[in-house]
Design a protein around this motif. Sequence first.
Motif, mmCIF file in Angstrom:
data_model
loop_
_atom_site.group_PDB
_atom_site.id
_atom_site.type_symbol
_atom_site.label_atom_id
_atom_site.label_comp_id
_atom_site.label_asym_id
_atom_site.label_seq_id
_atom_site.Cartn_x
_atom_site.Cartn_y
_atom_site.Cartn_z
ATOM 1 N N GLN A 76 30.376 46.749 47.753
ATOM 2 C CA GLN A 76 30.188 46.217 46.399
ATOM 3 C C GLN A 76 31.473 46.258 45.580
ATOM 4 O O GLN A 76 31.441 46.080 44.353
ATOM 5 C CB GLN A 76 29.088 47.017 45.678
ATOM 6 C CG GLN A 76 27.702 46.876 46.293
ATOM 7 C CD GLN A 76 27.162 45.463 46.214
ATOM 8 O OE1 GLN A 76 27.665 44.638 45.469
ATOM 9 N NE2 GLN A 76 26.136 45.178 46.994
ATOM 10 N N ALA B 225 33.277 43.706 42.367
ATOM 11 C CA ALA B 225 32.216 42.911 41.739
ATOM 12 C C ALA B 225 32.623 42.566 40.309
ATOM 13 O O ALA B 225 32.959 43.441 39.519
ATOM 14 C CB ALA B 225 30.901 43.682 41.757
ATOM 15 N N GLY B 226 32.598 41.303 39.975
ATOM 16 C CA GLY B 226 32.974 40.852 38.640
ATOM 17 C C GLY B 226 34.469 40.682 38.430
ATOM 18 O O GLY B 226 34.901 40.217 37.373
ATOM 19 N N SER C 279 28.401 34.078 47.075
ATOM 20 C CA SER C 279 27.154 34.633 47.609
ATOM 21 C C SER C 279 27.261 34.899 49.109
ATOM 22 O O SER C 279 26.834 35.951 49.593
ATOM 23 C CB SER C 279 26.007 33.658 47.323
ATOM 24 O OG SER C 279 24.788 34.161 47.821
ATOM 25 N N GLY D 269 36.543 37.765 44.127
ATOM 26 C CA GLY D 269 36.084 39.157 44.131
ATOM 27 C C GLY D 269 35.343 39.495 45.416
ATOM 28 O O GLY D 269 35.589 40.533 46.036
ATOM 29 N N SER D 270 34.438 38.598 45.825
ATOM 30 C CA SER D 270 33.685 38.853 47.058
ATOM 31 C C SER D 270 34.590 38.762 48.281
ATOM 32 O O SER D 270 34.401 39.491 49.261
ATOM 33 C CB SER D 270 32.518 37.874 47.186
ATOM 34 O OG SER D 270 32.974 36.547 47.360
ATOM 35 N N ARG E 34 29.508 38.022 49.737
ATOM 36 C CA ARG E 34 28.827 39.281 49.440
ATOM 37 C C ARG E 34 27.793 39.595 50.512
ATOM 38 O O ARG E 34 27.634 40.750 50.929
ATOM 39 C CB ARG E 34 28.154 39.209 48.075
ATOM 40 C CG ARG E 34 29.083 39.368 46.902
ATOM 41 C CD ARG E 34 29.675 40.743 46.826
ATOM 42 N NE ARG E 34 30.714 40.819 45.795
ATOM 43 C CZ ARG E 34 31.562 41.807 45.666
ATOM 44 N NH1 ARG E 34 31.516 42.839 46.490
ATOM 45 N NH2 ARG E 34 32.483 41.804 44.727
#
Length: 320
Positions: free
Chosen positions: A242, A245-246, A134, A75-76, A137
Amino acid sequence: MTGRDRGDRRWYTAITSNGALLGLVLLFAALALASPNFLSVANMTNIGIQASVVAILAFGMTFVIITGGIDLSVGSLAALSAVAAGWAGTVGGMAPVPALVIGLFVGAAAGAVNGIMVAFGKIPSFIATLALLSIGRGLTLVISGGTPIATSGPITWLGSRIGGWFPVPILVMIVMGIIASIILNKTLAGRTMYAIGGNEEAARLSGLAVRRNLIYVYVLAGLFAGVAGMVLAGRLSSAQPQAAAGYELDAIAAVVIGGASLSGGVGKISGTLIGALVLAIIRNGLNLLNVNPFWQQVAIGVVIALAVLADSLRRRFRAA
């Protein structure tokens, strides 16, 4: 084994092998009866568009899960690829097509980092990809300054419609599904993925280049994430820091719902596509029925739990 036992085994195998498709058909029929708007052309098109990004991410995730790994960073990486392409096209002043290529390269390169950490660093895939989630993002926010970046050219086209009616995201989903299926079923790399997931040590002793293939698997996952990020940016008409996300959790859910085993060695692209459609149809149907969004999350969680339970039962049956 008696004839009756063999018959029961065949029925069980048929049901478990096609459980996702059966669930999709039943879900489709139930929602068609529950909502008069469900079968409309506009709604069917909307379901396809909603499923497209998750399906493309899940195709790449399928490679990883078949090898017995997990990738929490997709996702990131989708957001990072889109933002990198947007930055290259605006701040960097690159032409639209080279900017898109830069975005895809960023996704593949980040996937290679995952693969190196897993294959050579011997870091569990869960931890390695969680770290890159992390990092990805953070880099996305650094590059974009926390604000959306406008997109143009081929990226914008990825969110448009051909002839004013056929959505490009669905076309990209189909093309990427075909490519993923060819890789998995028609190439040595695909057969090696199954071998690694079935028994990594046996694959290594058989002379297969396990480390190299693991890197290849994560590069593919990153590349598919990059494509998904471009499609999402095209739909939003901008690269959002963003975004997605998820989505990694939805991608994992789609693969598992489609019949892949989290222990590795089992999975197919057609099942993953069905899993992505199941998730999209559930969300779409619950919206049409005006179900509270909080309860929609509960419903998705129940579906994922049932899919994992089915995988556990399949593995126990095979062991027996």
